[in-house]
Design a protein around this motif. Structure first.
Motif, short mmCIF file in Angstrom:
data_model
loop_
_atom_site.label_atom_id
_atom_site.label_comp_id
_atom_site.label_asym_id
_atom_site.label_seq_id
_atom_site.Cartn_x
_atom_site.Cartn_y
_atom_site.Cartn_z
N GLN A 21 0.83 -1.21 0.00
CA GLN A 21 0.00 0.00 0.00
C GLN A 21 0.86 1.25 0.00
O GLN A 21 0.58 2.22 -0.71
CB GLN A 21 -0.92 0.00 1.21
N TYR A 22 1.93 1.20 0.78
CA TYR A 22 2.84 2.34 0.84
C TYR A 22 3.42 2.61 -0.55
O TYR A 22 3.47 3.76 -1.02
CB TYR A 22 3.94 2.02 1.86
N ASP A 25 0.59 3.90 -2.88
CA ASP A 25 0.19 5.27 -2.51
C ASP A 25 1.24 6.27 -2.95
O ASP A 25 0.93 7.35 -3.47
CB ASP A 25 0.01 5.39 -0.98
N PRO A 322 2.65 2.02 8.91
CA PRO A 322 1.75 2.20 10.04
C PRO A 322 1.60 0.90 10.83
O PRO A 322 1.78 -0.19 10.30
CB PRO A 322 0.42 2.55 9.36
N ASP A 326 -4.02 2.26 15.66
CA ASP A 326 -3.58 3.42 16.43
C ASP A 326 -4.24 3.43 17.80
O ASP A 326 -3.64 3.82 18.80
CB ASP A 326 -3.95 4.71 15.69
N ARG A 348 -13.90 6.75 15.66
CA ARG A 348 -13.72 6.80 14.20
C ARG A 348 -14.25 8.12 13.65
O ARG A 348 -13.64 8.71 12.76
CB ARG A 348 -14.43 5.61 13.54
N PRO A 353 -11.08 8.87 8.81
CA PRO A 353 -10.89 7.53 8.25
C PRO A 353 -9.44 7.05 8.26
O PRO A 353 -9.20 5.87 8.05
CB PRO A 353 -11.41 7.68 6.81
N LYS A 354 -8.50 7.95 8.47
CA LYS A 354 -7.11 7.50 8.39
C LYS A 354 -6.61 6.86 9.68
O LYS A 354 -5.63 6.13 9.67
CB LYS A 354 -6.20 8.66 7.99
N ARG A 356 -6.50 4.24 12.60
CA ARG A 356 -6.89 2.83 12.63
C ARG A 356 -7.40 2.50 14.03
O ARG A 356 -6.65 2.59 14.99
CB ARG A 356 -5.68 1.96 12.30
N LYS A 424 -2.01 12.29 10.79
CA LYS A 424 -3.10 11.68 10.03
C LYS A 424 -3.92 12.68 9.27
O LYS A 424 -4.50 12.39 8.25
CB LYS A 424 -4.05 10.94 10.98
N HIS A 425 -4.00 13.87 9.83
CA HIS A 425 -4.90 14.85 9.20
C HIS A 425 -4.13 15.85 8.35
O HIS A 425 -4.72 16.74 7.79
CB HIS A 425 -5.72 15.55 10.26
#
Ligand code: ATP
Ligand code: MG
Length: 426
Positions: A21-22, A25, A322, A326, A348, A353-354, A356, A424-425
């Protein structure tokens, strides 16, 4: 009978999927940053497409294609690469006529090869192509893009090799000279190369057989045969790369495994993966769109082997992956379990959504749940038992830092968690 996966076909398990995924992405944001747009094409196409595009006398078509007759009697094949299908799609949907297109694709491709480290029968490619631009500016951009991708992934010590395969005129003059040279050594060539001597002599330069490799070292250089337009293209490509500070080496024996290439071609090579050292390869293919029935359209592109990039990423260990979670929600007792489920959804909502958020499910004593929380890699555990449920509070337990546990109400959760997951944001 025990059913197992097919030879050369791999599963990507959770331990590795974060790395995949990394990689995807990182690649995807890079392609978008260069204003390339994604196209998704079928895994199966008519066999004739690949024969015509890739070339009849190539390893890919002769030996490696998963080609079969479907139940309706159509001759179809699993795609062995992306370019042919992408050109087919572009012609079919009128993307090329009087237009420039910058496109990318990613996904599985299939070749029946002998499986070994870095060589599989189902593998994945990242594929980037530009149409309608004669270059060499866009060729330089393409290579700059790959260089930036390696940098983002933390790869070092990669070698960029370039060559030019010229236009049709170069090819026919060079072909004649190469045939003449190879004929002098015919008896020492491997069987495949003997067969290709007349049908596709350039392929002999790409032989993986050591005795043949030793012979072609002394073969004539295609660079001595370049037509003026191809020579100017190669000069422009080199100048552009130099202007951007991208180190490169001209290798006149570099040819590509697919017949459609013209003019500038390139490969990125690592010494860290043994014989499977080419991680990315590409070049210009100005004749292909017309060859497949479209109007003449200059084109250039590259493909990188995802599994080889993953192997390099595993060696480099530069990827910041990750944790599984989290935040881990531990919950005990009937009321605690009910409230815990609601708190998980609330968290959540709060974190987006990022983040976990893992919910302990299937019960378990506190020790077992805390162990799972720790194993998940979470930074924070939220602990809710029947007492907390009765009081309407949540225990916030910090798993990775020396901070006292805190008891907060549900409405205080937002501030208790704020600042904990800033990246995350971002
Ligand atoms: P090779 O010389 O290693 O067979 P190729 O010239 O056939 O490679 P391309 O058709 O140019 O490969 O494909 C682009 C990239 O896809 C390669 O540079 C390599 O990184 C990767 N690749 C090719 N074949 C395989 C395979 N069987 N398994 C895994 N990756 C592969
Ligand atoms: Mg190959």
């Amino acid at each position: 009978m025990k059913i197992q996966s097919i030879r050369g076909f791999n599963d990507v398990l959770p331990a590795d999927s974060a790395l995949w995924q990394y990689l995807f992405d990182t690649a995807r944001s890079l392609f978008e940053a260069y204003a390339y747009r994604e196209v998704r094409i079928p895994v199966v196409e008519s066999t004739a497409l690949f024969k015509r595009a890739v070339g009849e006398v190539t390893d890919v078509v002769e030996k490696e294609m998963y080609a079969f007759e479907d139940r309706g009697g159509e001759h179809v094949a699993l795609r062995p690469e992306f370019t042919a299908g992408l050109v087919r799609a572009g012609i079919e949907h009128g993307l090329f006529h009087n237009q420039q297109q910058r496109l990318w694709c990613a996904g599985p491709v299939f070749r029946y090869e002998r499986p070994q480290a870095g060589r599989y029968r189902q593998f994945h490619q990242l594929d980037v192509e530009a149409y309608g631009i004669p270059g060499p500016d866009v060729d330089v951009e393409m290579i700059a893009m790959t260089a930036r991708l390696w940098k983002a992934l933390g790869f070092q010590n990669l070698r960029l090799e370039l060559n030019s395969l010229g236009g049709p005129d170069t090819r026919s003059r060079y072909r004649a000279a190469l045939i003449e040279f190879l004929q002098q050594h015919e008896s020492s060539l491997d069987e495949d190369s003997k067969k290709r001597l007349l049908t596709n002599p350039l392929r002999v330069l790409d032989s993986k057989v050591p005795t043949t490799q030793a012979i072609v070292k002394d073969a004539p250089s295609i660079l001595d045969f370049l037509d003026p337009e191809s020579a100017a293209h190669l000069d422009g490509l080199r100048q552009g790369l130099t202007d951007l500070g991208i180190e490169h080496h001209v290798n006149p024996r570099l040819v590509r495994g697919l017949d459609y290439y013209t003019k500038g071609v390139f490969e990125w090579i690592t010494t860290e993966l043994g014989a499977q050292g080419t991680i990315c390869a590409g070049g210009r293919y100005d004749g292909l769109v017309e060859q497949l029935g479209g109007s003449p359209t200059p084109a250039v592109g590259w493909a990188a082997g995802v599994e080889r990039l993953i192997l390099l990423l595993q060696k480099a260990q530069t990827a910041a992956l990750p944790a599984e979670a989290d935040v881990y929600i531990c919950r005990f007792g009937a009321q605690g379990e009910r409230l815990g489920l609601a708190v998980a959804e609330q968290v959540r909502d709060l974190l987006g959504p990022k983040a976990r958020v893992a919910l302990n499910a299937g019960g378990g004593k506190p020790a077992a749940q805390f162990k799972r929380a720790d194993k998940s890699g979470a930074r924070v555990a939220l602990v809710i038992g029947d007492d907390e449920a009765a009081a309407g509070v949540v225990q916030v337990k910090f798993l990775r830092e020396d901070r006292p546990q805190a008891t907060v109400t549900r409405s205080e959760l937002a501030s208790a968690l704020s600042g904990l997951f800033p990246s995350k944001h971002a």
